[in-house]
Motif scaffolding. Structure first.
Motif, PDB file in Angstrom:
ATOM      1  N   GLU A 166       9.177  16.160  -7.407  1.00 42.74           N
ATOM      2  CA  GLU A 166       9.482  14.832  -6.863  1.00 42.74           C
ATOM      3  C   GLU A 166       9.230  13.719  -7.870  1.00 42.74           C
ATOM      4  OE1 GLU A 166      11.230  12.714  -5.091  1.00 42.74           O
ATOM      5  OE2 GLU A 166      10.855  14.025  -3.368  1.00 42.74           O
ATOM      6  N   HIS A 167       9.983  12.609  -7.697  1.00 41.71           N
ATOM      7  CA  HIS A 167       9.774  11.387  -8.476  1.00 41.71           C
ATOM      8  C   HIS A 167       9.310  10.234  -7.589  1.00 41.71           C
ATOM      9  CE1 HIS A 167      11.435  12.997 -12.140  1.00 41.71           C
ATOM     10  NE2 HIS A 167      12.576  13.297 -11.563  1.00 41.71           N
ATOM     11  N   ASN A 168       9.488  10.375  -6.277  1.00 37.35           N
ATOM     12  CA  ASN A 168       9.175   9.293  -5.353  1.00 37.35           C
ATOM     13  C   ASN A 168       7.676   9.018  -5.349  1.00 37.35           C
ATOM     14  OD1 ASN A 168       8.411   8.232  -2.530  1.00 37.35           O
ATOM     15  ND2 ASN A 168      10.633   7.935  -2.598  1.00 37.35           N
ATOM     16  N   LEU A 169       7.304   7.773  -5.619  1.00 36.99           N
ATOM     17  CA  LEU A 169       5.885   7.425  -5.747  1.00 36.99           C
ATOM     18  C   LEU A 169       5.141   7.514  -4.423  1.00 36.99           C
ATOM     19  CD1 LEU A 169       6.110   4.435  -8.262  1.00 36.99           C
ATOM     20  CD2 LEU A 169       5.588   6.827  -8.735  1.00 36.99           C
ATOM     21  N   ASP A 170       5.846   7.307  -3.298  1.00 38.40           N
ATOM     22  CA  ASP A 170       5.195   7.457  -1.995  1.00 38.40           C
ATOM     23  C   ASP A 170       4.772   8.902  -1.765  1.00 38.40           C
ATOM     24  OD1 ASP A 170       5.257   4.837  -1.158  1.00 38.40           O
ATOM     25  OD2 ASP A 170       7.277   4.993  -0.341  1.00 38.40           O
ATOM     26  N   VAL A 171       5.650   9.837  -2.116  1.00 41.97           N
ATOM     27  CA  VAL A 171       5.342  11.255  -1.954  1.00 41.97           C
ATOM     28  C   VAL A 171       4.210  11.672  -2.890  1.00 41.97           C
ATOM     29  CG1 VAL A 171       6.258  13.603  -2.189  1.00 41.97           C
ATOM     30  CG2 VAL A 171       7.671  11.817  -1.183  1.00 41.97           C
ATOM     31  N   ILE A 172       4.289  11.204  -4.137  1.00 45.41           N
ATOM     32  CA  ILE A 172       3.242  11.542  -5.110  1.00 45.41           C
ATOM     33  C   ILE A 172       1.898  10.986  -4.659  1.00 45.41           C
ATOM     34  CG2 ILE A 172       2.493  11.255  -7.513  1.00 45.41           C
ATOM     35  CD1 ILE A 172       5.515  11.009  -8.226  1.00 45.41           C
ATOM     36  N   GLY A 173       1.923   9.758  -4.143  1.00 43.56           N
ATOM     37  CA  GLY A 173       0.687   9.124  -3.678  1.00 43.56           C
ATOM     38  C   GLY A 173       0.075   9.841  -2.487  1.00 43.56           C
TER      39      GLY A 173
ATOM     40  N   SER B  15      -4.033  12.550  -6.645  1.00 50.55           N
ATOM     41  CA  SER B  15      -3.131  11.402  -6.810  1.00 50.55           C
ATOM     42  C   SER B  15      -3.917  10.127  -7.099  1.00 50.55           C
ATOM     43  CB  SER B  15      -2.272  11.223  -5.560  1.00 50.55           C
ATOM     44  OG  SER B  15      -3.082  11.081  -4.412  1.00 50.55           O
ATOM     45  N   LYS B  16      -5.129  10.070  -6.600  1.00 56.83           N
ATOM     46  CA  LYS B  16      -5.975   8.888  -6.837  1.00 56.83           C
ATOM     47  C   LYS B  16      -6.298   8.751  -8.328  1.00 56.83           C
ATOM     48  CE  LYS B  16     -10.067   6.575  -4.973  1.00 56.83           C
ATOM     49  NZ  LYS B  16     -11.214   6.690  -4.037  1.00 56.83           N
ATOM     50  N   LYS B  17      -6.588   9.881  -8.970  1.00 56.85           N
ATOM     51  CA  LYS B  17      -6.886   9.859 -10.406  1.00 56.85           C
ATOM     52  C   LYS B  17      -5.615   9.599 -11.223  1.00 56.85           C
ATOM     53  CE  LYS B  17     -10.959  12.894 -10.305  1.00 56.85           C
ATOM     54  NZ  LYS B  17     -11.517  14.203 -10.732  1.00 56.85           N
ATOM     55  N   LEU B  18      -4.483  10.071 -10.717  1.00 57.40           N
ATOM     56  CA  LEU B  18      -3.225   9.866 -11.436  1.00 57.40           C
ATOM     57  C   LEU B  18      -2.908   8.377 -11.571  1.00 57.40           C
ATOM     58  CD1 LEU B  18      -0.573  10.993 -12.691  1.00 57.40           C
ATOM     59  CD2 LEU B  18       0.396  10.955 -10.394  1.00 57.40           C
ATOM     60  N   LYS B  19      -3.252   7.601 -10.550  1.00 60.92           N
ATOM     61  CA  LYS B  19      -2.941   6.167 -10.558  1.00 60.92           C
ATOM     62  C   LYS B  19      -3.661   5.432 -11.688  1.00 60.92           C
ATOM     63  CE  LYS B  19      -2.097   6.200  -5.597  1.00 60.92           C
ATOM     64  NZ  LYS B  19      -2.573   5.777  -4.257  1.00 60.92           N
ATOM     65  N   LYS B  20      -4.722   6.056 -12.213  1.00 59.02           N
ATOM     66  CA  LYS B  20      -5.481   5.439 -13.312  1.00 59.02           C
ATOM     67  C   LYS B  20      -5.153   6.097 -14.649  1.00 59.02           C
ATOM     68  CE  LYS B  20      -9.316   4.468 -10.128  1.00 59.02           C
ATOM     69  NZ  LYS B  20     -10.724   4.773  -9.787  1.00 59.02           N
ATOM     70  N   ALA B  21      -4.308   7.134 -14.623  1.00 57.50           N
ATOM     71  CA  ALA B  21      -4.000   7.875 -15.855  1.00 57.50           C
ATOM     72  C   ALA B  21      -2.941   7.156 -16.678  1.00 57.50           C
ATOM     73  CB  ALA B  21      -3.527   9.282 -15.508  1.00 57.50           C
TER      74      ALA B  21
ATOM     75  N   VAL C  44       0.834  -1.198   0.000  1.00 65.20           N
ATOM     76  CA  VAL C  44       0.000   0.000   0.000  1.00 65.20           C
ATOM     77  C   VAL C  44       0.871   1.251   0.000  1.00 65.20           C
ATOM     78  CG1 VAL C  44      -1.843   1.250   1.179  1.00 65.20           C
ATOM     79  CG2 VAL C  44      -1.766  -1.250   1.281  1.00 65.20           C
ATOM     80  N   LEU C  45       0.619   2.142  -0.936  1.00 67.63           N
ATOM     81  CA  LEU C  45       1.326   3.417  -0.966  1.00 67.63           C
ATOM     82  C   LEU C  45       0.662   4.395  -0.013  1.00 67.63           C
ATOM     83  CD1 LEU C  45       1.839   3.819  -4.786  1.00 67.63           C
ATOM     84  CD2 LEU C  45       3.648   3.669  -3.106  1.00 67.63           C
ATOM     85  N   CYS C  46       1.359   5.469   0.308  1.00 70.12           N
ATOM     86  CA  CYS C  46       0.807   6.502   1.192  1.00 70.12           C
ATOM     87  C   CYS C  46      -0.398   7.159   0.533  1.00 70.12           C
ATOM     88  CB  CYS C  46       1.863   7.560   1.488  1.00 70.12           C
ATOM     89  SG  CYS C  46       3.266   6.914   2.394  1.00 70.12           S
TER      90      CYS C  46
ATOM     91  N   LYS D  56       1.541   5.258 -15.175  1.00 69.60           N
ATOM     92  CA  LYS D  56       1.864   3.864 -15.507  1.00 69.60           C
ATOM     93  C   LYS D  56       2.775   3.227 -14.466  1.00 69.60           C
ATOM     94  CE  LYS D  56       1.389   4.550 -20.494  1.00 69.60           C
ATOM     95  NZ  LYS D  56       2.113   4.676 -21.794  1.00 69.60           N
ATOM     96  N   MET D  57       3.611   4.047 -13.802  1.00 68.08           N
ATOM     97  CA  MET D  57       4.533   3.489 -12.809  1.00 68.08           C
ATOM     98  C   MET D  57       3.785   2.974 -11.583  1.00 68.08           C
ATOM     99  SD  MET D  57       7.234   3.640 -14.454  1.00 68.08           S
ATOM    100  CE  MET D  57       8.106   2.741 -13.195  1.00 68.08           C
ATOM    101  N   PHE D  58       2.632   3.565 -11.265  1.00 72.44           N
ATOM    102  CA  PHE D  58       1.847   3.078 -10.125  1.00 72.44           C
ATOM    103  C   PHE D  58       1.318   1.669 -10.378  1.00 72.44           C
ATOM    104  CE2 PHE D  58       1.643   7.571  -8.969  1.00 72.44           C
ATOM    105  CZ  PHE D  58       1.804   7.500  -7.597  1.00 72.44           C
TER     106      PHE D  58
END
Length: 947
Positions: A893-900, A925-931, A601-603, A937-939
């Motif tokens: 940032e590039h860190n997926l935890d921070v982005i999430g 960030s929730k919508k980004l995970k489906k974009a 689970v991401l943040c 795509k990295m999520f």
């Protein structure tokens, strides 16, 4: 056992006398919580010893030019090869250093242009060619029998009068000249019939052309004689009508513009032969900025409106030269020195700023009158800056100057004639600004094309040059830097970019059996491009090298052949090997790395805040800095916002160059000009801007976390309040190692002494007088709760927090350091030993310790650099706390935890360089995970390694 590096008894810094065997010729990742001892093992022990052994085997003369490294605290290291450190520290502070120069690609480009360049006239655009002997001989051979040929050379002697010129020509043995298009005997000329500035051509030879008896050697000899007296040129007059030109230089047949023979130096902006005369090859010049010279329009000149000429108190000295000049100008151009400068007409202000052609009269100190031509404040400042004897003086003058593109070369660094030399239809300045990825395609496409104007029999050489350039550019593309160009200054590169440039040069070097030690090469790299980096590391490893990487990136840890986890905690609580083995074995380990590496689970964004978008927005209108495509972006305030995108997509251009600089100028009156944009709306909703980057907290080793955060000042006051200090009259300043009184004067408060060993490495030892404590004996007699001031500097932040728990002012600042994950740091640890990530978190802690009324915008550039997964979560709690208090946080940032964990995400792209600079996503960030964006795509791949 030759296939392993064996380390016994490593105790450098916080390492706990560890023994370890590291497999050679493998990709090895060293990981662990921040401050656990990763760098102490990889850099301070392994690299330091490998480099030291290599240097010891060189001659004493060679060692003199290399920096020395202290012998690490280790009992022994076996099977160690020479080591190369590829870290993020850029030593290339020189503005002349570019990607092209440090990779040697630009040197090959210079050779290419010198060998195969087509020269065009900078005045009329016509192609310029050398008229060599063979071309003239071929032209003459086509003439009819009996054609009269006269070889002429323009006299270029230094004589000023026509009489002197004719005398000098005659003294050289010549009897005929051509003047006013007529050939005459020198003895028959009456000098009074000609002006002194008449052009005089010397008749060198006369030939009647006969194909049967044509003497080629005679003609060539005459041409060279003519060229000698006329500085490289000769004229062949055919039948007293047509002129053919012979030149050792490039010459324009239309307008006569000449260029000397082109060499590689002519294309170097670091050489006087090629560098633009005005900017000396920098491409930029400093010019006085009227807004900085006259920052306030509401005060008068006598009240100090002209800042460079005003005293610290505001008013100018009435007896000074500057005051006399201003008085003379006001009398001549009829304006008052006592009214607000904003009310004086602009045309009259320009006389002060830029001078005039008219003479003004001033009074000297003796009372005598003196006439001067005043050229303006601007010219005075620019001259002082150019002639400044120290960087301090230059920095002071730069407060009133702004950098501008050089007007002579247009920022292209070279002299105009050499900016008109073309290869494959492009000038060298057009080549260096092309993105590396496109440049590779361009050169590969044309590599086999015959190059016109190439020197005779040089085709193979030129083909080889093109191949060498492509070979040097290809590794840059492979490490994810294809969006950069060869003209990019190394000073503008991030730490991660600079490290990957160095990695690319090592990839080309072809070295074998070397230990490469890398410090988080994934920094600043989008997760999409991590696989490119891994392939590069594998190439180095397959060349029979050992790759030791200090890293936290999940993909790189997953790709490693061997993993070393150091911990279990930071500082004194770390320094132990808590895991060593393969990735699959790490799954079963009970370490912090394993716990976070295999979580699913991401943040998520904080639940304490409203999920609705804020009504208050910061709107940037038509941003077009660097590769930004004239974009308009709305950033919600009182939210945690991340700006993401692939490397080179335009994130730093938007956040650092435009938003940060524009807000600092608007709110805090900064002199730095922001990047190109139309306007920014919503600034009234922000009361303060705090920019927290990775720059060092100080240039001197005297700077440390205690002095930077201000906690040391409170600690010194505690010591000055003790009974012993009161008895001897020791004030707080006595407990400063930067001031006379309490510090050790032998080492001047540094605690260390450098011992020159001449033929051996310099040795650094504790000061024999203070034993490294920095203070004299009297200060060390003063104790607070049984601890001296030196003992406090040696405490970790965590220990000091509990030690001073009764003093709220101290604990507030120490708690801020703890909260950002720096509890392991020693209070007196000098700034030079800190990483960029640690420096950034100290700055963040200093801001956290200050009282905030909300409405502050915090701008951070990759705050997760150097942080372990567990420390990232700790940092997120701090940033979330800032937003919960009514502030705004904007991170690149590039860190997926921070982005999430972000409330709002803005993604730039879709790619890097010219293919980037557009907004490809705005939302939660929730919508980004489906974009379907590079970051979105990295999520979807985040859990691929968890099975």
């Amino acid at each position: 056992m030759r296939d392993k590096i064996i380390i016994k008894g490593a105790s450098q810094n916080n390492l706990k006398n560890i023994d370890i065997e590291i497999p050679k010729h493998k990709l090895v990742v060293v990981t662990g919580v921040s401050g656990s001892g990763k760098s102490s093992l990889a850099f301070d022990t392994l690299y330091a010893e490998g480099y030291r052994r290599y240097v010891e085997n060189l001659s004493s003369h060679a060692r003199f030019f290399l920096h020395s490294v202290k012998k690490p605290k280790v009992k022994r290291i076996e099977n160690l090869s020479p080591a190369i450190a590829v870290d993020q520290k850029s030593d290339a502070c020189n503005p002349r250093s570019t990607i092209g120069t440090i990779t040697d690609a630009y040197d090959f480009l210079r050779t290419l242009y010198a060998e195969a360049g087509q020269c065009f006239c900078p005045q009329c655009g016509m192609e310029m060619q050398k008229q060599n002997e063979q071309k003239l001989v071929n032209a003459i051979k086509k003439m009819e029998k009996g054609t009269q040929i006269i070889v002429l050379g323009l006299w270029t002697g230094k004589q000023k009068t026509i009489t002197d010129k004719l005398s000098a020509i005659a003294s050289h043995g010549y009897s005929k000249i051509r003047i006013n298009e007529n050939i005459r005997m020198i003895c028959q000329i009456r000098e009074e019939n000609f002006n002194d500035n008449e052009k005089v051509q010397v008749v060198i030879d006369r030939i009647s052309y006969d194909p049967k008896y044509f003497d080629r050697e005679r003609l060539v000899d005459s041409l060279q004689t003519a060229a000698k007296i006329s500085k490289g040129e000769a004229i062949v007059l055919v039948d007293n009508k047509t002129e053919l030109r012979y030149s050792k230089h490039y010459c324009c047949s239309k307008c006569g513009f000449k260029i000397k023979s082109i060499t590689t130096k002519n294309f170097s902006f670091n050489s006087p032969e090629g560098a633009c005369k005005k900017c000396t090859g920098l491409g930029e010049i400093y010019r006085a900025d009227s807004e900085k010279v006259i920052p306030s329009k509401a005060i008068s000149i006598n009240e100090g409106a002209i800042m460079p000429w005003s005293r610290a108190g505001g008013r100018a000295n009435n007896d000074s030269l500057h005051a006399q000049i201003l008085k003379a100008l006001s009398q001549k151009y009829k304006f008052s020195l006592n009214v607000a400068i904003g009310k004086i007409p602009r045309s009259k202000i320009d006389k002060i700023l830029y001078g005039s052609d008219e003479i003004i009269t001033i009074k000297t100190k003796s009372g005598a009158k003196k006439e001067i031509l005043f050229e303006g404040i601007s010219k005075e400042l620019e001259e002082k800056h150019r002639k400044a004897s120290s960087s301090f003086i230059q920095n002071e003058i730069e407060k009133y100057l702004s950098k501008q593109t050089c007007t002579a070369c247009g920022g292209r660094r070279l002299q105009r004639p050499y900016l008109n030399v073309r290869v494959l239809g492009k000038t060298i300045d057009e080549i260096v600004v092309m993105e590396i990825e496109k440049l590779i395609v361009f050169f590969t496409q044309y590599k086999k094309q015959p190059l016109r104007n190439a020197k005779q029999n040089r085709e193979k050489v030129i083909s080889q040059i093109l191949s060498e350039i492509v070979k040097r550019l290809q590794p840059l593309k492979e490490v994810g830097l294809g969006y950069l160009n060869l003209d990019r200054s190394t000073r503008t590169l991030s730490g991660g970019e600079f490290q990957r440039v160095r990695l690319a040069t090592q990839l080309f070097s072809g070295l074998s059996d070397v230990v490469y030690v890398l410090d988080e090469p994934s920094v600043g790299l989008h997760p999409r491009d991590t696989q490119k980096l891994i392939k590069t590391l594998r190439k180095l490893q397959k060349a029979n090298n050992s790759i030791i990487v200090v890293e936290h990136d999940k993909d790189i840890i997953n790709a490693a052949d061997y993993i070393i986890d150091i911990g279990p905690r930071a500082g004194e609580g770390g320094g132990k090997i808590i895991f060593q083995g393969r990735f699959n074995q790490l799954r079963r380990a009970k370490t912090e790395t394993a716990r976070y590496l295999f979580k699913k689970v991401l943040c998520e964004p904080s639940k304490k805040r409203s999920k609705t978008v804020s009504k208050n927005m910061l709107k940037i209108i038509e941003a077009s800095q660097n590769n930004l495509k004239n974009i308009t972006i709305a950033i919600p305030l009182a939210k945690f916002v991340s700006v993401v995108g692939v490397s080179g997509s335009g994130k730093s251009s938007l956040v650092n160059d435009i938003i940060a600089k524009a807000l600092r100028k608007e709110i805090h009156g900064s002199m730095n000009e922001p990047g190109r944009h139309k306007s920014i709306q919503g600034v009234e909703n922000i009361s303060k801007v705090v920019i927290i980057n990775q720059a060092s907290i100080g240039r001197s080793p005297r700077s440390n976390a205690a002095t930077y955060t201000g906690v040391f000042g409170h600690i010194r006051k505690l010591f000055s309040a003790t009974e012993t200090a009161q008895k001897h009259g020791y004030t707080a300043s006595y407990f400063s190692f930067n001031m006379r009184g309490g510090r050790c004067e032998y080492c001047q408060g540094e605690g260390m002494q450098r011992i020159e060993m001449h033929l051996l490495d310099n040795v650094y030892a504790n000061c024999p007088y203070c034993n490294g404590t920095r203070y004299n004996k009297k200060m060390l007699e003063v104790q607070y709760h049984g601890v001296t001031i030196a003992g406090v500097l040696d405490m970790s932040v965590e220990y000091a927090y509990h030690f001073f728990n009764s003093n709220r002012l101290i604990t507030e600042k120490l708690k801020a350091l703890k909260d950002v994950g720096l509890g392991y740091l020693r209070l007196g640890q000098n700034a030079n030993e800190l990483s960029g990530g640690e420096a950034q978190r100290i700055k963040l802690a200093a801001e956290l310790a200050r009282k905030s009324n909300g409405n502050t915008l915090y701008i951070l550039d990759e705050p997760t650099v150097g942080l372990h997964f567990s420390d990232v979560h700790r940092l997120l709690l701090v940033l979330q706390g800032l937003v919960n208090a009514g502030n705004s946080v904007l991170v690149v940032e590039h860190n997926l935890d921070v982005i999430g964990a972000s409330d709002w995400v803005i993604e730039l792209g879709p790619d890097s360089g010219s293919e980037g600079g557009d907004i490809i996503f705005e939302g939660t960030s929730k919508k980004l995970k489906k974009a379907h964006t590079p970051t979105g795509k990295m999520f979807s791949r985040i859990n691929e390694h968890i099975a």
